[in-house]
Design an enzyme around this catalytic site. Structure first.
Site, PDB file in Angstrom:
ATOM      1  N   HIS A 145       3.531   6.618  -6.960  1.00 14.42           N
ATOM      2  CA  HIS A 145       2.823   7.799  -7.437  1.00 14.42           C
ATOM      3  C   HIS A 145       3.742   9.027  -7.350  1.00 14.42           C
ATOM      4  O   HIS A 145       3.765   9.882  -8.224  1.00 14.42           O
ATOM      5  CB  HIS A 145       1.585   8.006  -6.563  1.00 14.42           C
ATOM      6  CG  HIS A 145       0.457   8.742  -7.227  1.00 14.42           C
ATOM      7  ND1 HIS A 145      -0.687   9.069  -6.560  1.00 14.42           N
ATOM      8  CD2 HIS A 145       0.289   9.211  -8.478  1.00 14.42           C
ATOM      9  CE1 HIS A 145      -1.499   9.720  -7.381  1.00 14.42           C
ATOM     10  NE2 HIS A 145      -0.932   9.823  -8.550  1.00 14.42           N
ATOM     11  N   HIS A 196       1.731   4.449  -2.895  1.00 13.51           N
ATOM     12  CA  HIS A 196       1.851   5.906  -2.743  1.00 13.51           C
ATOM     13  C   HIS A 196       3.225   6.356  -3.236  1.00 13.51           C
ATOM     14  O   HIS A 196       3.360   7.378  -3.907  1.00 13.51           O
ATOM     15  CB  HIS A 196       1.733   6.306  -1.267  1.00 13.51           C
ATOM     16  CG  HIS A 196       0.338   6.261  -0.723  1.00 13.51           C
ATOM     17  ND1 HIS A 196      -0.712   6.912  -1.323  1.00 13.51           N
ATOM     18  CD2 HIS A 196      -0.175   5.658   0.386  1.00 13.51           C
ATOM     19  CE1 HIS A 196      -1.816   6.710  -0.603  1.00 13.51           C
ATOM     20  NE2 HIS A 196      -1.518   5.945   0.426  1.00 13.51           N
ATOM     21  N   HIS A 215       0.834  -1.206   0.000  1.00 18.91           N
ATOM     22  CA  HIS A 215       0.000   0.000   0.000  1.00 18.91           C
ATOM     23  C   HIS A 215       0.874   1.264   0.000  1.00 18.91           C
ATOM     24  O   HIS A 215       0.741   2.130  -0.873  1.00 18.91           O
ATOM     25  CB  HIS A 215      -0.914  -0.023   1.231  1.00 18.91           C
ATOM     26  CG  HIS A 215      -1.780   1.189   1.363  1.00 18.91           C
ATOM     27  ND1 HIS A 215      -3.124   1.174   1.064  1.00 18.91           N
ATOM     28  CD2 HIS A 215      -1.496   2.460   1.753  1.00 18.91           C
ATOM     29  CE1 HIS A 215      -3.625   2.388   1.265  1.00 18.91           C
ATOM     30  NE2 HIS A 215      -2.658   3.188   1.686  1.00 18.91           N
ATOM     31  N   GLU A 216       1.771   1.336   0.956  1.00 21.09           N
ATOM     32  CA  GLU A 216       2.617   2.534   1.046  1.00 21.09           C
ATOM     33  C   GLU A 216       3.516   2.655  -0.176  1.00 21.09           C
ATOM     34  O   GLU A 216       3.797   3.766  -0.650  1.00 21.09           O
ATOM     35  CB  GLU A 216       3.441   2.530   2.332  1.00 21.09           C
ATOM     36  CG  GLU A 216       2.609   2.561   3.613  1.00 21.09           C
ATOM     37  CD  GLU A 216       1.548   3.651   3.628  1.00 21.09           C
ATOM     38  OE1 GLU A 216       1.739   4.711   3.005  1.00 21.09           O
ATOM     39  OE2 GLU A 216       0.495   3.435   4.259  1.00 21.09           O
TER      40      GLU A 216
HETATM   41 ZN   LIG Z   1      -2.785   5.263   1.956  1.00 16.57          ZN
END
Ligand SMILES: [Zn+2]
Length: 685
Positions: free
Chosen positions: A476, A473, A469-470
């Site tokens: 991105h 990010h 998940h991290e």
């Molecule tokens: Zn998040």
């Protein structure tokens, strides 16, 4: 102190974490703020007509240095907190807030941006540059640029007090978690608790020269105790301590977040009214994908009506199991995690702890990097850089031709004086200005179990999901191709779209082809058996109804709190807690303990950026599930789908509206189907 003596003023490369000391913070912030104020003044009083190079670039230069220095400081404050650093941070923060508020209200600057927007040259700018100017104008309005002077001053003091309250909120949470410990000297009392958790607890007691085991409220200890400890009294003790931390029922009334929250709500409402809105939720939604509070509450209530039947079924199953198999006629709040883990083990005959042995750190990171490299055509290599703690690792991302694309730090383990949770933050943003170019750098921070007993760190599957998940990010931020500061990487991305790339990455943790390469039993060296994977997959949607409803409850509470609750008149609910009760009555399925004050540690909406924005997780999950369905159609590790995702979503950052990026990638607007299917919420399943 001259520039070179202060490492926070050295912008020649990565932050010099080996040299930064709390004493550097204030002089650096003062010097950079003086520079930034001077830059603003030069631009604002420039008699020449406004152009990109005369307005945007000089301000971006000054802000970039300020951001880079402050990012390093606030990062250190979050991950290696100390009294000296906290003091320097708290003394500097109001100055930054004051500067940004002044800038946001500077009518001369506002006029410059309006002139840029109205000039014929605007049409000839890059789309990213045009977006930046539009965003600036929007933010000027939200910053109070059009307000009369008295209101401007009031808004500024509101912002300063709100920033202080956020910091106070976080300090209360951190201090009340860290201050609590429970020592056990009888191994019997810890029956059921996994061996590695015990080893860590024993080491923690030993470090204080105490016998036995030290239990804490930090997640790597709290969670497994709640899941596995057979002693009901012990679970109750930890549950009560956790559910009352930072509250009036906690150990120290000075850490009660109740009054902090009340004040935050009053100030947010006042700010909204000053800006011409009815409530803070309306202000919060201006730069987001969702348009109105009503659209958000309708979205949440629609999902809740679909999820509640599944949640009720989950809870009924759990109650029946606890009664019949565990001899627990009443399921208390401190039994929920324990009973759930037992039901899961009973139904799928494996435990998180068994699975965990297959996920040693290096194997997990190698698997994560393999997915990333296959999809996006990059290479990831471990590199070295000054860090703030010996356990922090550092990596380069390079493209096919070997050119550096971005860099990131991995700070994976929980420790004292480190803020809990997991997050990605930008250290350096991608930017090109004339001949100078800087590539993006990110901090990836988690609070996972550290290696113990001479073995490598191993992660639960949930923790692996967190890392992915991290990292989503991070990608991105790091795979951006936008050169304009302010809209490169995650900058300028709508809040409710920010979780799209992160939740998207989680999907890969459920693919056999990914897991087969990402697992190695720590003792035997064997990969995850297919049979165990099939059980994990069958268990994937275990209690997904309950989990979904919990998030919808938090999202609906947050939106109603900031849209409908009037904190001064105290209507239509007498208090935030009354509102929470009403929302629970409408949405929740599981009753809460009467002492439950977890609302008082809801940092996302009181100390983070999620105020009137917590719905974003579900909103973005619908987007991410739908995006991932293209990979399900074309092959989960399809480089062509990966290239398209990188080109249309990841690389675009905030340079265009998220909805546009989504439609460009998926070829149509988002649909609910994939989200419901992924969560097992289809009637046929
Ligand atoms: Zn998040």
């Amino acid at each position: 102190m001259n520039d070179l003596a202060n490492p926070l003023l050295d912008f020649s490369g990565l932050p010099r974490f080996d040299a930064i000391r709390p004493a550097h913070v204030m002089p650096a912030v003062d010097a950079l703020l003086a520079d930034a104020r001077a830059a603003v003044e030069r631009v604002a009083t420039d008699p020449q007509p406004a152009t990109w190079n005369r307005v945007v670039e000089p301000i971006a230069d000054a802000l970039d240095r300020l951001d880079r220095a402050w990012s390093a400081v606030s990062h250190l404050n979050a991950v290696v907190n100390s009294p000296e650093l906290r003091e320097a941070y708290n003394a500097s923060q109001p100055k930054l807030v004051a500067f940004y508020t002044d800038m946001a209200q500077d009518l001369r600057l506002y006029a410059k941006y309006r002139a840029l927007r109205d000039a014929p040259a605007f049409a000839a700018l890059e789309p990213a540059q045009r977006t930046l100017i539009d965003n600036e104008l929007r933010d000027f309005k939200l910053g109070g640029a059009e307000l009369p002077d008295a209101d401007k001053a009031r808004l500024k003091s509101l912002n300063e007090e709100l920033a202080d309250l956020s910091t106070k909120f976080e300090e209360n949470t951190l201090d009340s978690i860290d201050a609590w410990a429970h020592y056990v000297d009888d191994a019997q009392g810890l029956a059921g608790v996994p061996a590695d958790v015990l080893a860590a607890a024993q080491a923690a007691a030993e470090a204080e020269g105490k016998p036995g085991w030290k239990l804490t409220l930090q997640m790597p200890c709290y969670l497994p105790v709640m899941q596995y400890a057979q002693d009901r009294g012990l679970r109750r003790r930890l549950h009560e301590a956790y559910a009352t931390h930072a509250s009036e029922l906690g150990a120290n009334p000075a850490w009660d977040n109740g009054p902090v929250i009340e004040r935050i709500l009053v100030l947010r409402r006042e700010e909204a009214v000053l800006l011409g809105y009815r409530n803070f939720a309306e202000v919060s939604l201006v730069p987001k994908m969702a348009r109105t509070p009503a659209e958000v509450t309708a979205f949440l209530r629609d999902l809740a009506s679909r999820a509640r039947p599944f949640a009720k079924r989950d809870y009924a199953d759990l109650l029946a199991f606890a009664r019949e198999q565990l001899g627990l006629p009443d399921l208390a709040p401190w039994d929920l995690a324990f009973a759930s883990e037992r039901l899961k083990a009973d139904r799928y005959s494996f435990s998180e702890q068994e699975v965990r042995q297959y996920f040693p750190e290096d194997q997990v990171l190698a698997g994560l990097f393999r997915v990333t490299e296959t999809l996006y055509g990059v290479r990831i290599r471990e590199a070295s850089a000054p860090t703030w703690h010996p356990s922090v690792r550092f990596f380069d991302i390079v493209d096919g031709s070997g050119t550096l694309v971005g860099q990131f730090y991995f700070d994976l383990y929980a420790r004292e004086n480190k803020r809990s949770g997991a997050w990605m933050d930008d250290a350096i943003n991608r930017r090109r200005s004339g001949a100078s170019f800087q590539h993006p750098v990110a901090y990836l921070t988690c609070n996972l179990s550290a290696p113990a007993g001479g073995k490598p760190a191993t992660f639960t599957h949930d923790e692996v999901l967190t890392i992915f998940h991290e990292f989503g990010h991070g990608l991105h931020q790091l795979l951006t191709r936008v050169d304009t500061a302010g809209v490169s990487g995650i900058q300028g991305v709508e809040w409710d779209a920010v979780e799209l790339p992160s939740q998207f990455m989680e999907n890969f943790c459920w693919e056999w082809d990914v897991l087969a390469h990402m697992t190695r039993q720590v003792d035997t060296g064997l990969p995850l058996p297919r049979e165990l994977f099939d059980k994990m997959l069958a268990a994937k949607n275990f209690q997904s109804g309950l989990g979904t409803v919990r998030q919808l409850e938090a999202g609906l509470f947050d939106m109603l709190l900031h849209a409908d609750f009037d904190p001064v008149a105290r209507t239509p609910w007498a208090s935030p807690r009354d509102l929470l009760e009403a929302v629970q009555k409408e949405v929740a399925v599981v009753p809460r303990a009467p002492y439950d004050r977890l609302l008082l540690s809801f940092g996302h909406i009181f100390a983070g950026g999620y105020a009137a924005g917590y719905y974003s997780y579900k909103w973005a999950e619908v987007l991410s599930a739908d995006a991932y369905s293209l990979f399900e159609e074309t092959g989960v590790l399809s480089p062509s789908a990966g290239a398209r995702f990188r080109d249309e979503v990841l690389s675009r950052g905030g340079s265009r509206p998220a909805m546009e990026s989504f439609v460009a990638f998926r070829g149509r607007p988002p649909q609910l189907d994939a989200f419901l299917r992924h969560n097992g919420m289809t009637v046929s399943s």
